[in-house]
Design a protein around this motif. Structure first.
Motif, PDB file in Angstrom:
ATOM      1  N   VAL A  52       0.939  -1.122   0.248  1.00  0.00           N
ATOM      2  CA  VAL A  52      -0.068  -0.276  -0.079  1.00  0.00           C
ATOM      3  C   VAL A  52       0.819   1.277   0.092  1.00  0.00           C
ATOM      4  O   VAL A  52       1.548   1.696   1.094  1.00  0.00           O
ATOM      5  CB  VAL A  52      -1.030  -0.005   1.135  1.00  0.00           C
ATOM      6  N   GLY A  53       0.911   1.922  -1.218  1.00  0.00           N
ATOM      7  CA  GLY A  53       1.782   3.192  -1.418  1.00  0.00           C
ATOM      8  C   GLY A  53       3.015   2.797  -1.954  1.00  0.00           C
ATOM      9  O   GLY A  53       3.768   1.892  -1.626  1.00  0.00           O
ATOM     10  N   LEU A  54       3.063   3.256  -3.461  1.00  0.00           N
ATOM     11  CA  LEU A  54       4.213   3.054  -4.013  1.00  0.00           C
ATOM     12  C   LEU A  54       5.062   4.186  -4.362  1.00  0.00           C
ATOM     13  O   LEU A  54       5.433   4.705  -5.470  1.00  0.00           O
ATOM     14  CB  LEU A  54       3.758   2.674  -5.513  1.00  0.00           C
ATOM     15  N   GLY A  55       5.667   4.699  -3.244  1.00  0.00           N
ATOM     16  CA  GLY A  55       6.752   5.884  -3.316  1.00  0.00           C
ATOM     17  C   GLY A  55       8.196   5.552  -3.359  1.00  0.00           C
ATOM     18  O   GLY A  55       8.341   4.271  -3.641  1.00  0.00           O
ATOM     19  N   SER A  56       9.030   6.154  -3.006  1.00  0.00           N
ATOM     20  CA  SER A  56      10.357   5.683  -3.261  1.00  0.00           C
ATOM     21  C   SER A  56      11.018   4.492  -2.308  1.00  0.00           C
ATOM     22  O   SER A  56      11.562   3.736  -2.757  1.00  0.00           O
ATOM     23  CB  SER A  56      11.286   6.975  -2.730  1.00  0.00           C
ATOM     24  N   LEU A  57      10.452   4.406  -1.172  1.00  0.00           N
ATOM     25  CA  LEU A  57      10.936   3.145  -0.241  1.00  0.00           C
ATOM     26  C   LEU A  57      10.331   1.998  -0.858  1.00  0.00           C
ATOM     27  O   LEU A  57      11.076   1.006  -1.020  1.00  0.00           O
ATOM     28  CB  LEU A  57      10.196   3.414   1.115  1.00  0.00           C
ATOM     29  N   SER A  58       9.040   2.094  -1.504  1.00  0.00           N
ATOM     30  CA  SER A  58       8.468   0.650  -1.969  1.00  0.00           C
ATOM     31  C   SER A  58       9.460   0.296  -3.311  1.00  0.00           C
ATOM     32  O   SER A  58       9.727  -0.864  -3.593  1.00  0.00           O
ATOM     33  CB  SER A  58       7.100   0.859  -2.368  1.00  0.00           C
ATOM     34  N   ILE A  59       9.561   1.344  -4.190  1.00  0.00           N
ATOM     35  CA  ILE A  59      10.147   1.156  -5.436  1.00  0.00           C
ATOM     36  C   ILE A  59      11.392   0.878  -5.196  1.00  0.00           C
ATOM     37  O   ILE A  59      12.184  -0.161  -6.200  1.00  0.00           O
ATOM     38  CB  ILE A  59       9.755   2.371  -6.240  1.00  0.00           C
TER      39      ILE A  59
END
Length: 295
Positions: A52-59
């Motif tokens: 849930v949430g596709l920002g810098s940390l996820s990507i």
């Protein structure tokens, strides 16, 4: 005499024997290697994760790490940016039917592929999406910090208990090998009783419009985001909870980054055993991430 005639029966047998001897020697070298070869077991059932949430940390960190997971796999995305989610779905083999937005997020309860939800959102959104995920009947791993207020944290705990599902905060440091050894040394007395701990955590924040500098989304400044590494280091190194705390904050006047949140925090802790800790947290100084234990 022709070249063919030179290959007499004796020469043929001699050359063939040498070849068989060499082959035998090569095979004998292979036997120990094959005997020691360990074939890994199949991973078994892999738990399905929704990110849930596709920002810098996820990507840049979370999604690439799934390639090495033995017991987990990515099966769903929740994002407000369908173009980004669809592109990542192609890269990581996520079925398009498992791409959700923040409006239809609750329907994830009907997806048997999803076992665990990983909340990788700004701090101010942790409580809402954790509670909704637990109410959907899924286990939840939530990024640190847990939430912006103790009341929100309690809501998350209560939702997990009511749903009979696991809730965990993604704070990894106390499980890392070097930190575990530091904990062992600090608490063993090998270097004498611990007297004092110094811990610093921070980096230079850039874009003034980023969510980390928004009070509603972040809950605070550097302390909420990065300073907790210094705070938690003192807690796990001592194995104790502080009994006294004092602190000072400072933000550079006129800096547009710090209209809503603090830039620097310096804080001191006293623990029941008498150990003192001096810690800092910052969005203004050059990257720091270390602790020092003095015995």
């Amino acid at each position: 005499m022709s070249i063919v005639n030179e290959l007499t029966r004796r020469n043929f047998m001699k050359k063939t024997g040498q070849g068989l001897l060499a082959a035998g020697a090569f095979e004998s070298l292979l036997k120990p290697a094959s005997a020691q070869l360990h074939v890994p077991d199949p991973p078994g059932k892999k738990l399905g994760w929704a990110i849930v949430g596709l920002g810098s940390l996820s990507i840049n960190q979370i999604l690439p790490a799934f390639a090495k997971c033995e017991k987990s796999k990515v099966v769903a995305f929740v994002s407000g940016h369908p173009d980004k989610a669809n592109k990542l779905a192609l890269r990581y083999g996520v079925n398009k039917k498992n791409i959700y937005n923040y409006q239809n997020y609750d329907s994830i309860k009907d997806n048997p592929d999803v076992d665990v939800i990983y909340i990788v959102l700004p701090n101010g959104m942790h409580a809402e999406y954790t509670v909704r995920g637990l109410q959907a009947g899924k286990h939840v791993l939530c990024e640190k910090p847990m939430a912006n207020t103790p009341a929100e944290c309690q809501q998350m705990v209560d939702a997990g208990r009511k749903a009979d599902r696991k809730l965990m905060i993604a704070y990894r440091c106390r499980y890392e090998p070097f930190n575990r050894e530091a904990i062992r040394i600090s608490q063993s007395g090998d270097l004498g009783p611990t007297q004092m701990i110094l811990a610093d955590a921070g980096f230079k924040a850039g874009d003034p419009s980023q969510w980390r500098l928004n009070k509603q989304l972040a809950g605070g400044g550097s302390m909420m985001d990065i300073g907790i590494y210094a705070l938690n280091a003192t807690r796990y190194l001592t194995g104790q909870e502080p009994t006294e705390v004092n602190a000072m904050i400072y933000s550079t006047p006129g800096d547009p980054r710090f209209k809503e949140v603090e830039e620097h925090v310096n804080f001191q802790l006293r623990f029941p055993s008498g150990i003192l800790a001096n810690c800092s947290s910052s969005y203004g100084y050059f990257h720091q991430s270390h602790f020092r234990v003095m015995g």
